[in-house]
Design a protein around this motif. Structure first.
Motif, short mmCIF file in Angstrom:
data_model
loop_
_atom_site.label_atom_id
_atom_site.label_comp_id
_atom_site.label_asym_id
_atom_site.label_seq_id
_atom_site.Cartn_x
_atom_site.Cartn_y
_atom_site.Cartn_z
N THR A 292 31.79 21.78 139.58
CA THR A 292 31.19 23.09 139.42
C THR A 292 30.36 23.43 140.65
O THR A 292 29.77 22.56 141.28
N ASP B 173 26.67 31.65 134.69
CA ASP B 173 27.55 32.81 134.64
C ASP B 173 28.57 32.60 133.53
O ASP B 173 28.42 31.72 132.70
N THR B 174 29.59 33.42 133.51
CA THR B 174 30.59 33.33 132.45
C THR B 174 31.79 32.48 132.84
O THR B 174 32.83 32.54 132.19
N ALA B 175 31.65 31.67 133.87
CA ALA B 175 32.75 30.78 134.28
C ALA B 175 33.02 29.76 133.18
O ALA B 175 32.13 29.42 132.39
N GLN B 176 34.23 29.27 133.11
CA GLN B 176 34.63 28.33 132.07
C GLN B 176 33.73 27.09 132.05
O GLN B 176 33.38 26.59 130.99
N GLU B 177 33.32 26.60 133.22
CA GLU B 177 32.49 25.41 133.30
C GLU B 177 31.09 25.66 132.74
O GLU B 177 30.40 24.73 132.33
N GLN B 178 30.66 26.90 132.73
CA GLN B 178 29.30 27.24 132.32
C GLN B 178 29.22 27.75 130.88
O GLN B 178 28.14 28.09 130.41
N ARG B 179 30.33 27.82 130.17
CA ARG B 179 30.32 28.39 128.81
C ARG B 179 29.34 27.71 127.89
O ARG B 179 28.58 28.36 127.19
N TRP B 180 29.33 26.38 127.85
CA TRP B 180 28.44 25.68 126.93
C TRP B 180 26.99 25.86 127.32
O TRP B 180 26.11 25.94 126.47
#
Length: 112
Positions: free
Chosen positions: A13, A72-79
């Protein structure tokens, strides 16, 4: 792919770039200087100044989340985003319900 100026963790990330940190720093300084100037050199009514300081504080929180915490809304940051939203909901409920209870107690004490 990723820019070379970005730093990456072992999970891949992005942790930002020098440019991102500099933009965040400048935005934070501006969002600090404006409320400081509004309070030190009052030109608006007090309630408008108070709401302006609160609004700029909220904007600054979002600037810190974006530029320094890289949320942000990136897949890695969802949680991380879900955890932040959950924490905000819990804090709002705790503070809001506590104020409601104290107001209710105050109102009932005045009635007797």
């Amino acid at each position: 792919m990723y820019k070379q100026s970005q730093i990456h963790s072992s999970a891949g990330t992005s942790h930002g770039s020098s440019r991102s940190y500099m933009i965040g720093f400048i935005v934070s300084v501006v969002l600090t200087v404006i409320p400081f100037a509004l309070v030190m050199y009052p030109s608006l009514p007090r309630h408008i100044t108070a709401w302006a300081v609160i609004a700029l504080g909220v904007v600054q929180v979002f600037a810190h989340l974006k530029y320094f915490l890289h949320l942000d809304t990136a897949q890695e940051q969802r949680w991380n985003l879900i955890a932040l939203i959950f924490s905000v909901i819990i804090i709002v409920l705790l503070v809001g319900l506590s104020l409601w209870i104290m107001n209710s107690i105050h109102h009932n004490m005045l009635a007797h």
